[in-house]
Structures are given as structure tokens and as C-alpha cells.
Scaffold this motif. Structure first.
Motif, PDB file in Angstrom:
ATOM      1  N   GLU A  30      26.198  41.442  36.536  1.00 55.06           N
ATOM      2  CA  GLU A  30      27.077  40.753  37.484  1.00 55.06           C
ATOM      3  C   GLU A  30      28.540  40.913  37.076  1.00 55.06           C
ATOM      4  OE1 GLU A  30      26.317  36.653  38.429  1.00 55.06           O
ATOM      5  OE2 GLU A  30      24.266  36.811  37.705  1.00 55.06           O
ATOM      6  N   VAL A  31      29.382  41.296  38.045  1.00 47.94           N
ATOM      7  CA  VAL A  31      30.825  41.356  37.798  1.00 47.94           C
ATOM      8  C   VAL A  31      31.566  40.876  39.053  1.00 47.94           C
ATOM      9  CG1 VAL A  31      30.682  43.236  36.128  1.00 47.94           C
ATOM     10  CG2 VAL A  31      30.955  43.771  38.547  1.00 47.94           C
ATOM     11  N   ASP A  32      32.844  40.488  38.866  1.00 42.92           N
ATOM     12  CA  ASP A  32      33.624  40.009  40.009  1.00 42.92           C
ATOM     13  C   ASP A  32      34.936  40.763  40.194  1.00 42.92           C
ATOM     14  OD1 ASP A  32      35.127  39.077  37.909  1.00 42.92           O
ATOM     15  OD2 ASP A  32      34.945  36.951  38.415  1.00 42.92           O
ATOM     16  N   SER A  33      35.100  41.874  39.459  1.00 40.59           N
ATOM     17  CA  SER A  33      36.327  42.655  39.583  1.00 40.59           C
ATOM     18  C   SER A  33      36.026  44.123  39.301  1.00 40.59           C
ATOM     19  CB  SER A  33      37.388  42.162  38.596  1.00 40.59           C
ATOM     20  OG  SER A  33      37.003  42.459  37.257  1.00 40.59           O
ATOM     21  N   VAL A  34      36.892  44.995  39.801  1.00 40.85           N
ATOM     22  CA  VAL A  34      36.735  46.427  39.555  1.00 40.85           C
ATOM     23  C   VAL A  34      36.904  46.730  38.066  1.00 40.85           C
ATOM     24  CG1 VAL A  34      37.625  48.725  40.101  1.00 40.85           C
ATOM     25  CG2 VAL A  34      37.536  46.967  41.874  1.00 40.85           C
ATOM     26  N   GLU A  35      37.796  46.011  37.413  1.00 40.68           N
ATOM     27  CA  GLU A  35      38.022  46.201  35.972  1.00 40.68           C
ATOM     28  C   GLU A  35      36.737  45.981  35.182  1.00 40.68           C
ATOM     29  OE1 GLU A  35      40.960  44.529  32.415  1.00 40.68           O
ATOM     30  OE2 GLU A  35      40.905  43.529  34.372  1.00 40.68           O
ATOM     31  N   ASP A  36      35.973  44.939  35.539  1.00 48.34           N
ATOM     32  CA  ASP A  36      34.713  44.684  34.852  1.00 48.34           C
ATOM     33  C   ASP A  36      33.600  45.597  35.346  1.00 48.34           C
ATOM     34  OD1 ASP A  36      35.860  42.670  33.358  1.00 48.34           O
ATOM     35  OD2 ASP A  36      35.302  41.084  34.764  1.00 48.34           O
ATOM     36  N   PHE A  37      33.726  46.101  36.555  1.00 47.62           N
ATOM     37  CA  PHE A  37      32.715  46.968  37.162  1.00 47.62           C
ATOM     38  C   PHE A  37      32.628  48.321  36.457  1.00 47.62           C
ATOM     39  CE2 PHE A  37      31.784  50.262  40.360  1.00 47.62           C
ATOM     40  CZ  PHE A  37      30.632  49.780  40.978  1.00 47.62           C
ATOM     41  N   ILE A  38      33.783  48.890  36.140  1.00 49.00           N
ATOM     42  CA  ILE A  38      33.835  50.274  35.647  1.00 49.00           C
ATOM     43  C   ILE A  38      33.007  50.512  34.379  1.00 49.00           C
ATOM     44  CG2 ILE A  38      35.410  52.010  34.668  1.00 49.00           C
ATOM     45  CD1 ILE A  38      37.477  51.089  36.759  1.00 49.00           C
ATOM     46  N   PRO A  39      33.050  49.628  33.352  1.00 38.98           N
ATOM     47  CA  PRO A  39      32.267  49.912  32.134  1.00 38.98           C
ATOM     48  C   PRO A  39      30.752  49.967  32.361  1.00 38.98           C
ATOM     49  CG  PRO A  39      33.933  48.244  31.703  1.00 38.98           C
ATOM     50  CD  PRO A  39      33.899  48.431  33.180  1.00 38.98           C
ATOM     51  N   TYR A  40      30.265  49.339  33.427  1.00 35.43           N
ATOM     52  CA  TYR A  40      28.825  49.321  33.683  1.00 35.43           C
ATOM     53  C   TYR A  40      28.348  50.518  34.511  1.00 35.43           C
ATOM     54  CZ  TYR A  40      28.406  44.532  31.931  1.00 35.43           C
ATOM     55  OH  TYR A  40      28.401  43.408  31.132  1.00 35.43           O
ATOM     56  N   ILE A  41      29.256  51.303  35.043  1.00 35.41           N
ATOM     57  CA  ILE A  41      28.864  52.393  35.929  1.00 35.41           C
ATOM     58  C   ILE A  41      27.827  53.339  35.305  1.00 35.41           C
ATOM     59  CG2 ILE A  41      29.728  54.530  36.993  1.00 35.41           C
ATOM     60  CD1 ILE A  41      32.164  52.991  37.927  1.00 35.41           C
ATOM     61  N   PRO A  42      27.985  53.768  34.032  1.00 35.62           N
ATOM     62  CA  PRO A  42      27.002  54.702  33.475  1.00 35.62           C
ATOM     63  C   PRO A  42      25.582  54.148  33.422  1.00 35.62           C
ATOM     64  CG  PRO A  42      28.988  54.664  32.141  1.00 35.62           C
ATOM     65  CD  PRO A  42      29.090  53.514  33.092  1.00 35.62           C
ATOM     66  N   ARG A  43      25.419  52.823  33.498  1.00 36.36           N
ATOM     67  CA  ARG A  43      24.095  52.218  33.368  1.00 36.36           C
ATOM     68  C   ARG A  43      23.470  51.887  34.725  1.00 36.36           C
ATOM     69  NH1 ARG A  43      25.217  47.590  28.909  1.00 36.36           N
ATOM     70  NH2 ARG A  43      22.948  47.542  28.817  1.00 36.36           N
ATOM     71  N   LEU A  53      37.003  42.543  48.698  1.00 31.76           N
ATOM     72  CA  LEU A  53      37.921  42.228  47.614  1.00 31.76           C
ATOM     73  C   LEU A  53      39.357  42.544  48.044  1.00 31.76           C
ATOM     74  CD1 LEU A  53      35.924  43.798  44.654  1.00 31.76           C
ATOM     75  CD2 LEU A  53      36.151  41.373  45.151  1.00 31.76           C
ATOM     76  N   PRO A  54      40.351  41.876  47.458  1.00 22.57           N
ATOM     77  CA  PRO A  54      41.750  42.108  47.843  1.00 22.57           C
ATOM     78  C   PRO A  54      42.197  43.545  47.604  1.00 22.57           C
ATOM     79  CG  PRO A  54      41.532  40.110  46.516  1.00 22.57           C
ATOM     80  CD  PRO A  54      40.213  40.816  46.452  1.00 22.57           C
ATOM     81  N   ASP A  55      43.151  43.996  48.429  1.00 21.08           N
ATOM     82  CA  ASP A  55      43.830  45.296  48.249  1.00 21.08           C
ATOM     83  C   ASP A  55      42.875  46.488  48.295  1.00 21.08           C
ATOM     84  OD1 ASP A  55      46.276  43.927  47.883  1.00 21.08           O
ATOM     85  OD2 ASP A  55      45.818  43.632  45.762  1.00 21.08           O
ATOM     86  N   GLY A  56      41.761  46.343  49.017  1.00 16.88           N
ATOM     87  CA  GLY A  56      40.830  47.460  49.131  1.00 16.88           C
ATOM     88  C   GLY A  56      40.106  47.800  47.849  1.00 16.88           C
ATOM     89  N   ALA A  57      40.042  46.859  46.931  1.00 12.68           N
ATOM     90  CA  ALA A  57      39.446  47.125  45.616  1.00 12.68           C
ATOM     91  C   ALA A  57      37.961  47.474  45.717  1.00 12.68           C
ATOM     92  CB  ALA A  57      39.641  45.919  44.700  1.00 12.68           C
TER      93      ALA A  57
END
Length: 223
Positions: A30-43, A53-57
Motif C-alpha cells: 500500500e502506498v499513497d504517493s508516487v514517491e513511495d510507489f516507485i521503489p515497489y515497482i520491481p516487485r 492524485l493531484p497534478d496528474g501524478a
């Protein structure tokens, strides 16, 4: 089973989605921001992305996933139900476009074909190659005793989380339990755990019940 990454800004909605997915047997991040999303992408086998999300995130997250892990499935979550938005989402980014609110049963129904298409295979123990394979694709060669231990845990366990005693393991290894120094077994398990963690970055689902024995915390197929 699949590794599912949920990017959703609303805590209550995110937790509801996660609970439904965990109930269906999936591993959820579970994440609530793109910043936290990116590290989980490989998994991630599948990502569920809130595009509100704001600003097209949300769309930025979908693009980042596509660039980094194009084999992953994408589910867009949105309160926007207009046809143009759905067409854009499906053409440019997603395999599914789900309009909120969506209940847990309907979420499970939508996710089932996604999991069949993108989901991980699960844990496998290959007798021929003497190799342990994890859902995220890591493979580890085993020595004879490590292989025998895992085979025994799979054969003897009635279900995940059931414990196989030290006496049963020692006897299967061909030792007399009264003469067996079970510190050798502890060392065997410890070495295997360390090697797995060093190579994969993840914990091996092989657990110690102190004073009793060992158990697997996941289902594991024996091939």
C-alpha cells in the motif's frame, strides 16, 4: 497469487481494497504517493493506480511503471466516469479501468482475470534441478540436506503454518534422535536463510518454532 501494488490517496479506500486482495491470497503493498510507489515497482505483478492524485501524478505513476516494468498489469482507479477519460486510460496506460466506488466482491471479480494473466506462479521446489523458486522469480540451488529438509516440510505439513518436529527431521535424515545434536539442524537452516536473503533481498518463509521444530509459512509446490 500475485504481488499487487495499490496507489490510492484515500486511506479508508486503500485499506478496503487491500483487505479484499489479501483475503483472496495476494501479497499487497500500500502506498499513497508516487514517491513511495516507485521503489515497489520491481516487485509488482499488478499495480492499481488512483489517477485522481493531484497534478496528474497518477498518470505519471502509470507511465513510470510502464517504462520500468512493462510486463506488469495496470488497473486504473478513478472517480471519473466519462467516456473520454476511460478511453484515454485504456489506450495509453491500463488493462482495466475501474470507476469508484467499487465494492470488495466486484473488485475481486475484476482482478481475477488480471491475476490469471499477470500473477506470479507461487513457490516451487524443483526436485530435478534441486532448486527453490520464489513467486518473484528468484531461484536458488540447494544442497542435498537443504533439499531433503524442504521436501520433508512440504510432505509432512498438513497445511502452511503446521510444524514438523526436530525428531521427525533428524529421523528422516537417518540419525538416531537420542544421539543427534540438533544444533546441526539449526546451522543448516540458518545458512540457508542467510544465503537466500543475501541473493534475493527477501526473507525465506521457513520459520522456527523454538523447542519444537520448523514450518513453512506459505504453500509450496513440489515438482
Amino acid at each position: 497469487m500475485a504481488n499487487i501494488l495499490v496507489l490510492e490517496k484515500t486511506v479508508a479506500v486503500r485499506r478496503e481494497f487491500s483487505s479484499a486482495l489479501i483475503r483472496d491470497g495476494h501479497r499487497v503493498f500500500e502506498v499513497d504517493s508516487v514517491e513511495d510507489f516507485i521503489p515497489y515497482i520491481p516487485r509488482a505483478d499488478i499495480a492499481m493506480i488512483d489517477i485522481d492524485l493531484p497534478d496528474g501524478a497518477g498518470y505519471k505513476a502509470a507511465q513510470c511503471l510502464h517504462d520500468t516494468r512493462p510486463q506488469a498489469g495496470v488497473v486504473i482507479l478513478s472517480e471519473r466516469s466519462n467516456l473520454d477519460e476511460k478511453i484515454r486510460g485504456l489506450r495509453e496506460y491500463a488493462d482495466q479501468y475501474l470507476t469508484k466506488p467499487i465494492g470488495p466482491d466486484m473488485l475481486s471479480a475484476y482482478m481475477a482475470p488480471m491475476v490469471r494473466r499477470f500473477g506470479a506462479e507461487g513457490w516451487r521446489l524443483d526436485r530435478v534441478k534441486r532448486q527453490l523458486c520464489s513467486p518473484d522469480g528468484h531461484q536458488e540451488k540447494l544442497n542435498i540436506q537443504e533439499m531433503k529438509l524442504l521436501e520433508l516440510l512440504i510432505d509432512q505439513s498438513q497445511s502452511p503454518h503446521s510444524t514438523v518436529t526436530r525428531k521427525t527431521i533428524a529421523t528422516a535424515f537417518g540419525f538416531n534422535w537420542l544421539d543427534y545434536d540438533d544444533r546441526r539442524l539449526d546451522q543448516l537452516v540458518s545458512r540457508l536463510r542467510r544465503r537466500w536473503h543475501k541473493a534475493s533481498g527477501n526473507e525465506l518463509p521457513l520459520h522456527t518454532d523454538h523447542g519444537v521444530g520448523y514450518r513453512l509459512s506459505v504453500s509450496m509446490a513440489l515438482q
